[in-house]
Design an enzyme around this catalytic site. Sequence first.
Site, PDB file in Angstrom:
ATOM      1  CG  ASP A 160      -0.243   0.009   2.556  1.00  0.00           C
ATOM      2  OD1 ASP A 160       0.960  -0.377   2.622  1.00  0.00           O
ATOM      3  OD2 ASP A 160      -0.860   0.420   3.563  1.00  0.00           O
ATOM      4  CG  ASP A 218       4.026   0.020   1.588  1.00  0.00           C
ATOM      5  OD1 ASP A 218       3.538  -1.099   1.761  1.00  0.00           O
ATOM      6  OD2 ASP A 218       3.805   0.977   2.364  1.00  0.00           O
ATOM      7  CG  ASN A 247       0.517   3.321   4.329  1.00  0.00           C
ATOM      8  OD1 ASN A 247       0.324   3.316   5.544  1.00  0.00           O
ATOM      9  ND2 ASN A 247       1.517   2.683   3.753  1.00  0.00           N
ATOM     10  CB  THR A 269       4.482  -4.355   2.914  1.00  0.00           C
ATOM     11  OG1 THR A 269       4.084  -3.836   1.632  1.00  0.00           O
ATOM     12  CG2 THR A 269       5.607  -5.352   2.726  1.00  0.00           C
ATOM     13  CG  PHE A 299      -1.717   1.620   9.692  1.00  0.00           C
ATOM     14  CD1 PHE A 299      -2.619   2.643   9.951  1.00  0.00           C
ATOM     15  CD2 PHE A 299      -1.620   1.144   8.390  1.00  0.00           C
ATOM     16  CE1 PHE A 299      -3.412   3.174   8.932  1.00  0.00           C
ATOM     17  CE2 PHE A 299      -2.406   1.668   7.370  1.00  0.00           C
ATOM     18  CZ  PHE A 299      -3.306   2.688   7.642  1.00  0.00           C
ATOM     19  CG  ASN A 300       0.367  -2.816   7.614  1.00  0.00           C
ATOM     20  OD1 ASN A 300       0.018  -1.687   7.273  1.00  0.00           O
ATOM     21  ND2 ASN A 300       1.549  -3.325   7.306  1.00  0.00           N
ATOM     22  CG  HIS A 339       7.439   0.133   9.484  1.00  0.00           C
ATOM     23  ND1 HIS A 339       7.537  -0.056  10.848  1.00  0.00           N
ATOM     24  CD2 HIS A 339       7.051   1.426   9.321  1.00  0.00           C
ATOM     25  CE1 HIS A 339       7.216   1.060  11.477  1.00  0.00           C
ATOM     26  NE2 HIS A 339       6.919   1.979  10.578  1.00  0.00           N
ATOM     27  CG  ASP A 340       6.039  -1.821   4.456  1.00  0.00           C
ATOM     28  OD1 ASP A 340       5.679  -2.369   5.519  1.00  0.00           O
ATOM     29  OD2 ASP A 340       5.363  -0.949   3.881  1.00  0.00           O
TER      30      ASP A 340
HETATM   31  C1  PIR Z   1       3.520   3.331   9.044  1.00  0.00           C
HETATM   32  C2  PIR Z   1       2.386   2.814   8.404  1.00  0.00           C
HETATM   33  C3  PIR Z   1       1.129   3.257   8.828  1.00  0.00           C
HETATM   34  C4  PIR Z   1       1.008   4.141   9.875  1.00  0.00           C
HETATM   35  C5  PIR Z   1       2.152   4.623  10.517  1.00  0.00           C
HETATM   36  N1  PIR Z   1       2.038   5.462  11.588  1.00  0.00           N
HETATM   37  C6  PIR Z   1       3.409   4.221  10.078  1.00  0.00           C
HETATM   38  C7  PIR Z   1       2.422   1.745   7.352  1.00  0.00           C
HETATM   39  C8  PIR Z   1       3.742   1.286   6.766  1.00  0.00           C
HETATM   40  O1  PIR Z   1       3.689   1.295   5.337  1.00  0.00           O
HETATM   41  C9  PIR Z   1       3.944  -0.146   7.279  1.00  0.00           C
HETATM   42  O2  PIR Z   1       3.561  -1.115   6.313  1.00  0.00           O
HETATM   43  C10 PIR Z   1       3.022  -0.297   8.433  1.00  0.00           C
HETATM   44  N2  PIR Z   1       1.881   0.521   8.005  1.00  0.00           N
HETATM   45  C11 PIR Z   1       3.606   0.094   9.777  1.00  0.00           C
HETATM   46  O3  PIR Z   1       2.625   0.171  10.737  1.00  0.00           O
HETATM   47 CA    CA Z   2       2.899  -0.600   4.120  1.00  0.00          CA
END
Ligand code: PIR
Ligand code: CA
Length: 315
Positions: free
Chosen positions: A9, A14, A38, A123, A164-165, A238-239
């Site tokens: 997303d 990502d 996102n 992701t 979040f995911n 993160h991703d």
């Molecule tokens: C990162 C994300 C969503 C919200 C925040 N605060 C930060 C997205 C990133 O793309 C990652 O996949 C995941 N969601 C981390 O929570």
């Molecule tokens: Ca993501």
Amino acid sequence: MKKIILDCDPGHDDAMAILLAHGNPEIELVAITTVAGNQTLDKTSLNARRVATVAGIQDVPVAAGCDRPLTRELKTAGYIHGESGLDGPAFGEPTVPLDSRHAVDLIIELLMHSNGDITLVPTGPLTNIAMAVRKEPRIVAKVKEIILMGGAYTRGNTTPAAEFNIYVDPEAAEIVFRAGWPLTMVGLDLTHQALATPAVLERIAALGTPVARIAVQLMEFFRQTYRRNAGFDSPPVHDPCAVARVIDPNVMQCVNAFVAIETRGEYSSGMTVTDFSSRLGPTNAQVATKLDVDLFWDLMVDAIRRIGAPGVRAS
Ligand code: PIR
Ligand code: CA
């Protein structure tokens, strides 16, 4: 070659996952699929095409999937990724087209026609993956493994309990965690170790290519919103951590656990309840705990270096 479907997303991190998957010589990216998360689906799909275009990704289908969670209203993260979902760099009109197939159908088609050698790397929210399992349960036996970015066993980033995911579509996450395939949860506990520090951004900037410049611009925007919203000095990327696990399992340590998805909690909806001692149930996940930070950034920088100028693959 390690074949992956990247279900994403985009999203700043990502985008970095796409670059790592494309630039790393051990990964064969068989499809990029998009989901609402996102930002809305139209935006995440446009962003996937933008990143594919600047990276010179050709002959990899980019297919759009679900535009909302299974049962809930969509909640987006414009406060982190901006109005476009990929604020920061100026992108031209993408030349990479959108595939005509629905992401859920493409995922099923690729897996069912495979020899069991495709790894799923989600992701974003798990809506597309859950839909694919419901529509064609035989993909569970076909997939090599699923290595996802999502969840946390210490604390969330969207609520105190939820990442979040998983928070966006807990019903989908529950289906995915219960499906019975080999699953690795690369959660916040791990990804908060993958910080795009000024030293890291200097290494990327020094590559001097257009893609490197865009990566730095993305990370600079991410730094600002992460500082404002979460008080981080450097943003966690993160991703690409999930992609890195496919490339080299040694990039992180994992511990077996039973992970349950909280779907009904008043304060804890979207929590990945992680039981390292199997009191609640048998192991259904490898849970990532510790990142080899230097190896991770070496992989990321090397991938961006290899992408070079789009169409020109460095050796
Ligand atoms: C990162 C994300 C969503 C919200 C925040 N605060 C930060 C997205 C990133 O793309 C990652 O996949 C995941 N969601 C981390 O929570
Ligand atoms: Ca993501």
